[in-house]
Motif scaffolding. Structure first.
Motif, PDB file in Angstrom:
ATOM      1  N   GLN A 165       0.851  -1.184   0.000  1.00 31.63           N
ATOM      2  CA  GLN A 165       0.000   0.000   0.000  1.00 31.63           C
ATOM      3  C   GLN A 165       0.886   1.233   0.000  1.00 31.63           C
ATOM      4  O   GLN A 165       1.874   1.305   0.735  1.00 31.63           O
ATOM      5  CB  GLN A 165      -0.904   0.029   1.222  1.00 31.63           C
ATOM      6  CG  GLN A 165      -2.106  -0.863   1.082  1.00 31.63           C
ATOM      7  CD  GLN A 165      -3.169  -0.507   2.093  1.00 31.63           C
ATOM      8  OE1 GLN A 165      -2.869  -0.087   3.206  1.00 31.63           O
ATOM      9  NE2 GLN A 165      -4.419  -0.676   1.706  1.00 31.63           N
ATOM     10  N   VAL A 166       0.512   2.194  -0.832  1.00 29.58           N
ATOM     11  CA  VAL A 166       1.222   3.468  -0.878  1.00 29.58           C
ATOM     12  C   VAL A 166       0.197   4.593  -0.786  1.00 29.58           C
ATOM     13  O   VAL A 166      -0.978   4.403  -1.094  1.00 29.58           O
ATOM     14  CB  VAL A 166       2.063   3.619  -2.168  1.00 29.58           C
ATOM     15  CG1 VAL A 166       3.187   2.608  -2.212  1.00 29.58           C
ATOM     16  CG2 VAL A 166       1.205   3.522  -3.412  1.00 29.58           C
ATOM     17  N   ILE A 167       0.658   5.762  -0.366  1.00 29.40           N
ATOM     18  CA  ILE A 167      -0.168   6.951  -0.315  1.00 29.40           C
ATOM     19  C   ILE A 167       0.398   7.923  -1.337  1.00 29.40           C
ATOM     20  O   ILE A 167       1.596   8.238  -1.312  1.00 29.40           O
ATOM     21  CB  ILE A 167      -0.176   7.564   1.099  1.00 29.40           C
ATOM     22  CG1 ILE A 167      -0.704   6.537   2.108  1.00 29.40           C
ATOM     23  CG2 ILE A 167      -1.032   8.835   1.117  1.00 29.40           C
ATOM     24  CD1 ILE A 167      -0.582   6.972   3.549  1.00 29.40           C
ATOM     25  N   ALA A 172       2.643   3.404   2.893  1.00 36.61           N
ATOM     26  CA  ALA A 172       1.659   3.567   3.959  1.00 36.61           C
ATOM     27  C   ALA A 172       2.283   3.068   5.249  1.00 36.61           C
ATOM     28  O   ALA A 172       2.944   2.039   5.271  1.00 36.61           O
ATOM     29  CB  ALA A 172       0.393   2.789   3.633  1.00 36.61           C
ATOM     30  N   GLY A 173       2.118   3.808   6.316  1.00 38.67           N
ATOM     31  CA  GLY A 173       2.682   3.413   7.599  1.00 38.67           C
ATOM     32  C   GLY A 173       4.083   3.944   7.835  1.00 38.67           C
ATOM     33  O   GLY A 173       4.634   3.783   8.920  1.00 38.67           O
ATOM     34  N   SER A 174       4.685   4.587   6.832  1.00 44.99           N
ATOM     35  CA  SER A 174       6.017   5.160   7.021  1.00 44.99           C
ATOM     36  C   SER A 174       5.885   6.531   7.685  1.00 44.99           C
ATOM     37  O   SER A 174       4.809   7.136   7.664  1.00 44.99           O
ATOM     38  CB  SER A 174       6.737   5.302   5.672  1.00 44.99           C
ATOM     39  OG  SER A 174       6.152   6.341   4.918  1.00 44.99           O
ATOM     40  N   PRO A 175       6.976   7.047   8.284  1.00 44.31           N
ATOM     41  CA  PRO A 175       6.910   8.387   8.900  1.00 44.31           C
ATOM     42  C   PRO A 175       6.503   9.475   7.897  1.00 44.31           C
ATOM     43  O   PRO A 175       5.843  10.436   8.260  1.00 44.31           O
ATOM     44  CB  PRO A 175       8.336   8.622   9.399  1.00 44.31           C
ATOM     45  CG  PRO A 175       8.925   7.259   9.554  1.00 44.31           C
ATOM     46  CD  PRO A 175       8.263   6.414   8.513  1.00 44.31           C
ATOM     47  N   ASP A 176       6.851   9.301   6.628  1.00 43.49           N
ATOM     48  CA  ASP A 176       6.484  10.295   5.612  1.00 43.49           C
ATOM     49  C   ASP A 176       4.990  10.318   5.324  1.00 43.49           C
ATOM     50  O   ASP A 176       4.463  11.316   4.827  1.00 43.49           O
ATOM     51  CB  ASP A 176       7.234  10.024   4.308  1.00 43.49           C
ATOM     52  CG  ASP A 176       8.717  10.304   4.420  1.00 43.49           C
ATOM     53  OD1 ASP A 176       9.095  11.146   5.272  1.00 43.49           O
ATOM     54  OD2 ASP A 176       9.486   9.693   3.668  1.00 43.49           O
ATOM     55  N   ALA A 177       4.297   9.232   5.628  1.00 44.27           N
ATOM     56  CA  ALA A 177       2.865   9.155   5.337  1.00 44.27           C
ATOM     57  C   ALA A 177       2.082  10.211   6.115  1.00 44.27           C
ATOM     58  O   ALA A 177       1.070  10.711   5.631  1.00 44.27           O
ATOM     59  CB  ALA A 177       2.339   7.762   5.656  1.00 44.27           C
TER      60      ALA A 177
END
Length: 93
Positions: A8-10, A49-54
Motif C-alpha cells: 500500500q502506498v499513499i 503507507a505506515g512510514s513516517p512520511d505518510a
C-alpha cells in the motif's frame, strides 16, 4: 498476487490508474504490486503507507492562488482530464 507481492502506498501526486478515468488525488491510499510501489516511492510519486512520511502527505497538498485557503485534493484531480485510451503496442520488427 500473494500478500507479499503487493504494497500500500499513499499518493503524493495525482496518478492515473485507469484509462478514461480521472486521476486518483493526492492522499489516496492505493494497493499496487511491490515492484510498482518501489518505483512510485523511488520517484517521489508516493510514500509507503505506515512510514513516517505518510503523516506529512497533507502538507504537500495544493493551495489556492490566494495562498491562504487550502484546496481540496479531490478538486485538483477533478480538474485534470481523463486519461487517454491505451494504444496497442506494435510488435518489434
Amino acid at each position: 498476487m500473494s500478500e507479499k507481492d503487493v504494497a500500500q502506498v499513499i499518493l503524493r501526486r495525482p496518478v492515473y490508474t485507469q484509462p478514461g478515468r480521472r486521476p486518483q488525488p493526492v492522499g489516496t491510499k492505493i494497493t499496487v504490486s511491490s515492484y510498482e510501489a518501489a518505483m512510485f516511492i523511488a520517484r517521489g510519486i508516493a510514500v509507503a503507507a505506515g512510514s513516517p512520511d505518510a503523516d506529512r502527505i497533507r502538507t504537500i497538498a495544493p493551495v489556492a492562488t490566494d495562498g491562504v485557503r487550502p484546496v481540496d485534493p479531490d478538486e485538483v484531480a477533478a480538474s485534470m482530464p481523463p486519461a487517454p485510451p491505451l494504444k496497442e503496442e506494435k510488435p518489434a520488427a
